[in-house]
Design a protein around this motif. Sequence first.
Motif, PDB file in Angstrom:
ATOM      1  N   ASP A 104      35.430  39.277  34.727  1.00 43.98           N
ATOM      2  CA  ASP A 104      36.195  39.253  35.985  1.00 43.98           C
ATOM      3  C   ASP A 104      37.351  40.271  36.008  1.00 43.98           C
ATOM      4  O   ASP A 104      38.194  40.245  36.883  1.00 43.98           O
ATOM      5  CB  ASP A 104      36.742  37.847  36.245  1.00 43.98           C
ATOM      6  CG  ASP A 104      37.406  37.797  37.614  1.00 43.98           C
ATOM      7  OD1 ASP A 104      36.759  38.226  38.586  1.00 43.98           O
ATOM      8  OD2 ASP A 104      38.585  37.412  37.693  1.00 43.98           O
ATOM      9  N   LYS A 137      49.941  30.484  46.921  1.00 47.51           N
ATOM     10  CA  LYS A 137      48.986  31.603  47.002  1.00 47.51           C
ATOM     11  C   LYS A 137      48.736  32.130  48.407  1.00 47.51           C
ATOM     12  O   LYS A 137      48.433  33.302  48.580  1.00 47.51           O
ATOM     13  CB  LYS A 137      47.687  31.291  46.270  1.00 47.51           C
ATOM     14  CG  LYS A 137      46.756  30.346  46.927  1.00 47.51           C
ATOM     15  CD  LYS A 137      45.513  30.225  46.056  1.00 47.51           C
ATOM     16  CE  LYS A 137      44.621  29.122  46.560  1.00 47.51           C
ATOM     17  NZ  LYS A 137      43.733  28.607  45.547  1.00 47.51           N
ATOM     18  N   GLU A 143      45.919  39.726  48.986  1.00 44.45           N
ATOM     19  CA  GLU A 143      44.525  39.297  48.983  1.00 44.45           C
ATOM     20  C   GLU A 143      43.948  39.231  47.560  1.00 44.45           C
ATOM     21  O   GLU A 143      43.289  38.274  47.184  1.00 44.45           O
ATOM     22  CB  GLU A 143      43.737  40.301  49.816  1.00 44.45           C
ATOM     23  CG  GLU A 143      42.622  39.703  50.623  1.00 44.45           C
ATOM     24  CD  GLU A 143      41.998  40.764  51.498  1.00 44.45           C
ATOM     25  OE1 GLU A 143      40.905  41.229  51.144  1.00 44.45           O
ATOM     26  OE2 GLU A 143      42.642  41.162  52.498  1.00 44.45           O
ATOM     27  N   ASP A 144      44.272  40.283  46.771  1.00 48.25           N
ATOM     28  CA  ASP A 144      43.768  40.329  45.394  1.00 48.25           C
ATOM     29  C   ASP A 144      44.247  39.119  44.612  1.00 48.25           C
ATOM     30  O   ASP A 144      43.509  38.520  43.838  1.00 48.25           O
ATOM     31  CB  ASP A 144      44.274  41.606  44.691  1.00 48.25           C
ATOM     32  CG  ASP A 144      43.322  42.762  44.906  1.00 48.25           C
ATOM     33  OD1 ASP A 144      42.194  42.509  45.376  1.00 48.25           O
ATOM     34  OD2 ASP A 144      43.724  43.910  44.609  1.00 48.25           O
ATOM     35  N   GLN A 200      45.153  36.272  45.769  1.00 44.00           N
ATOM     36  CA  GLN A 200      44.526  35.030  46.244  1.00 44.00           C
ATOM     37  C   GLN A 200      43.186  34.841  45.533  1.00 44.00           C
ATOM     38  O   GLN A 200      42.842  33.741  45.115  1.00 44.00           O
ATOM     39  CB  GLN A 200      44.316  35.091  47.752  1.00 44.00           C
ATOM     40  CG  GLN A 200      45.644  35.197  48.467  1.00 44.00           C
ATOM     41  CD  GLN A 200      45.571  34.823  49.932  1.00 44.00           C
ATOM     42  OE1 GLN A 200      44.585  34.314  50.421  1.00 44.00           O
ATOM     43  NE2 GLN A 200      46.651  35.072  50.631  1.00 44.00           N
ATOM     44  N   ARG A 201      42.481  35.946  45.379  1.00 42.74           N
ATOM     45  CA  ARG A 201      41.191  35.874  44.674  1.00 42.74           C
ATOM     46  C   ARG A 201      41.426  35.553  43.194  1.00 42.74           C
ATOM     47  O   ARG A 201      40.805  34.662  42.635  1.00 42.74           O
ATOM     48  CB  ARG A 201      40.455  37.216  44.816  1.00 42.74           C
ATOM     49  CG  ARG A 201      39.085  37.251  44.168  1.00 42.74           C
ATOM     50  CD  ARG A 201      38.393  38.599  44.362  1.00 42.74           C
ATOM     51  NE  ARG A 201      39.244  39.755  44.041  1.00 42.74           N
ATOM     52  CZ  ARG A 201      39.452  40.217  42.803  1.00 42.74           C
ATOM     53  NH1 ARG A 201      38.874  39.636  41.785  1.00 42.74           N
ATOM     54  NH2 ARG A 201      40.236  41.264  42.604  1.00 42.74           N
ATOM     55  N   ARG A 202      42.410  36.287  42.600  1.00 40.76           N
ATOM     56  CA  ARG A 202      42.685  36.069  41.176  1.00 40.76           C
ATOM     57  C   ARG A 202      43.147  34.640  40.898  1.00 40.76           C
ATOM     58  O   ARG A 202      42.875  34.097  39.835  1.00 40.76           O
ATOM     59  CB  ARG A 202      43.771  37.034  40.700  1.00 40.76           C
ATOM     60  CG  ARG A 202      43.305  38.464  40.610  1.00 40.76           C
ATOM     61  CD  ARG A 202      44.479  39.336  40.185  1.00 40.76           C
ATOM     62  NE  ARG A 202      44.166  40.739  40.327  1.00 40.76           N
ATOM     63  CZ  ARG A 202      45.016  41.644  40.814  1.00 40.76           C
ATOM     64  NH1 ARG A 202      46.241  41.273  41.197  1.00 40.76           N
ATOM     65  NH2 ARG A 202      44.679  42.909  40.897  1.00 40.76           N
ATOM     66  N   SER A 203      43.864  34.046  41.861  1.00 42.76           N
ATOM     67  CA  SER A 203      44.349  32.678  41.670  1.00 42.76           C
ATOM     68  C   SER A 203      43.187  31.747  41.337  1.00 42.76           C
ATOM     69  O   SER A 203      43.336  30.789  40.592  1.00 42.76           O
ATOM     70  CB  SER A 203      45.021  32.157  42.935  1.00 42.76           C
ATOM     71  OG  SER A 203      46.144  32.930  43.217  1.00 42.76           O
ATOM     72  N   ASN A 204      42.019  32.062  41.890  1.00 43.51           N
ATOM     73  CA  ASN A 204      40.852  31.222  41.607  1.00 43.51           C
ATOM     74  C   ASN A 204      40.099  31.691  40.374  1.00 43.51           C
ATOM     75  O   ASN A 204      39.705  30.897  39.540  1.00 43.51           O
ATOM     76  CB  ASN A 204      39.883  31.242  42.803  1.00 43.51           C
ATOM     77  CG  ASN A 204      40.564  30.706  44.050  1.00 43.51           C
ATOM     78  OD1 ASN A 204      41.362  29.761  43.966  1.00 43.51           O
ATOM     79  ND2 ASN A 204      40.275  31.311  45.175  1.00 43.51           N
ATOM     80  N   THR A 205      39.916  33.031  40.256  1.00 46.95           N
ATOM     81  CA  THR A 205      39.040  33.517  39.188  1.00 46.95           C
ATOM     82  C   THR A 205      39.761  33.741  37.866  1.00 46.95           C
ATOM     83  O   THR A 205      39.237  33.428  36.808  1.00 46.95           O
ATOM     84  CB  THR A 205      38.398  34.853  39.603  1.00 46.95           C
ATOM     85  OG1 THR A 205      39.456  35.755  39.940  1.00 46.95           O
ATOM     86  CG2 THR A 205      37.473  34.688  40.793  1.00 46.95           C
TER      87      THR A 205
END
Length: 437
Positions: free
Chosen positions: A62, A192, A197-198, A200-205
């Motif tokens: 990731d 978040k 945007e990045d 927000q995605r990283r917060s999950n992955t």
Amino acid sequence: MSKKNELIQSVKGTRDLLPADTPLWQRVEDEARKVFEAYNYREIRTPVLEQTALFARSVGSDTDIVTKEMYTFDDRDSGSLTLRPEATASVVRAYIEHSLYNEPGIQKLYYFGPMFRRERPQKGRYRQFYQIGAEVLGGDHPAIDAEVLEMLALLLERLGLKEFKLLVNSVGCSKCRPEYLKVLRKSLDEVKSRLCEDCQRRSNTNPLRVLDCKIEADQPIIEGLPKIIDHLCPECRQHFDAVTMELKQRGVEFEVVPRLVRGLDYYTRTTFEITSGLLGAQNAVLGGGRYDGLSEMLGGPPAPGIGFAIGQDRLVLTVEAASSLKPAQPLAAYIAWMGEATREAATMLARELRRERIGTEISYHPIKLRKAMGAASKLQVRYAIIIGEQEVESGNYQVKDMGTGEQQSVSAGEIAGFLKEKLREPAPAASPVAGQQ
Ligand code: AMP
């Protein structure tokens, strides 16, 4: 397809290092080699091509590197290959493949070479860039971490660099990091929606990577997030305290930066970065850290490790900006010969001087004295050796000091020794070269 006769240029993000550039690159490499070898590191050279799985598994599937930056292609018959984006994974692969862990003691290895990442090119960021790196495998004592950082500080000192900052942190281990990630995730859930945007995605992955975000507007929010350094297990805390204590004992200055997590997944415990105020936006000269689980991730035995990679492109830019290295020694000698009858004597002298490692240039055609002196000045040699028919007959050649303009007659057989002796003295400071046209 390019049209016939159309100029073909280098690939975007790659560059040619021309003869005007390479002396500095070589000096940086020489100094690194000397410092590393004084700490008992030995060189390793691994291929530029590796199986794609090596990086997917180690760097992390990731990470930006693996998801968007690798040069990956299907080989005709051996599956997916990748131009290495970094060398730690390759060095650890080689360590396992050749059972270097069976050799006595800890392995200290260093490497030089090109790496490839498809990033957006800018000053200090290229798609083919060069790293000087080192890895220590087979030990996790805090003294190893401190010694690595002491060695880096010495290398920068040897390169004449003063304006740099060593930033250190600990990112914990497989025991304490999952606990911290839970706490971090919880905090991120609350904030978040206000992050980029990045993030927000990283917060999950990959929530740790949020701490790495460079977006200005996100900074105050990130500052408020829980810090990993406050959530280390007792063993990691003790390790980190021992590293920082040793750094103080060794007189290595550093700053603890709790947000320093670095971009690759394999890091554990100590992480570090050195930044330079002499660089622009891309101010990280080097980065590294401990990776105690990497060998096992790659199918090897337990072998804790630590390493770093210096961005050589940026290190050279820093050295240039600081003008901290003395200019390289100019070529030593130019042989000017006047007339066909002197060709053989001049050629043989050039051969002898070069065999004695005295940098020498010689004209390929007979040359007039005035032109020869012009050529010698342009080359900025320290000595011109003039061989005319009279000199060949007497066996004594004219040796002209291009700095002072003084000229003396030296017997042909003694010229190499004479020059060697003289060249031991430093060249006079950039005074106008006598005889310059
Ligand atoms: P990393 O392998 O990402 O830890 O990077 C280590 C060092 O390599 C960085 O601190 C930079 O100095 C250098 N580096 C990384 N990526 C690039 C790039 N695309 N161009 C130039 N230098 C780079």
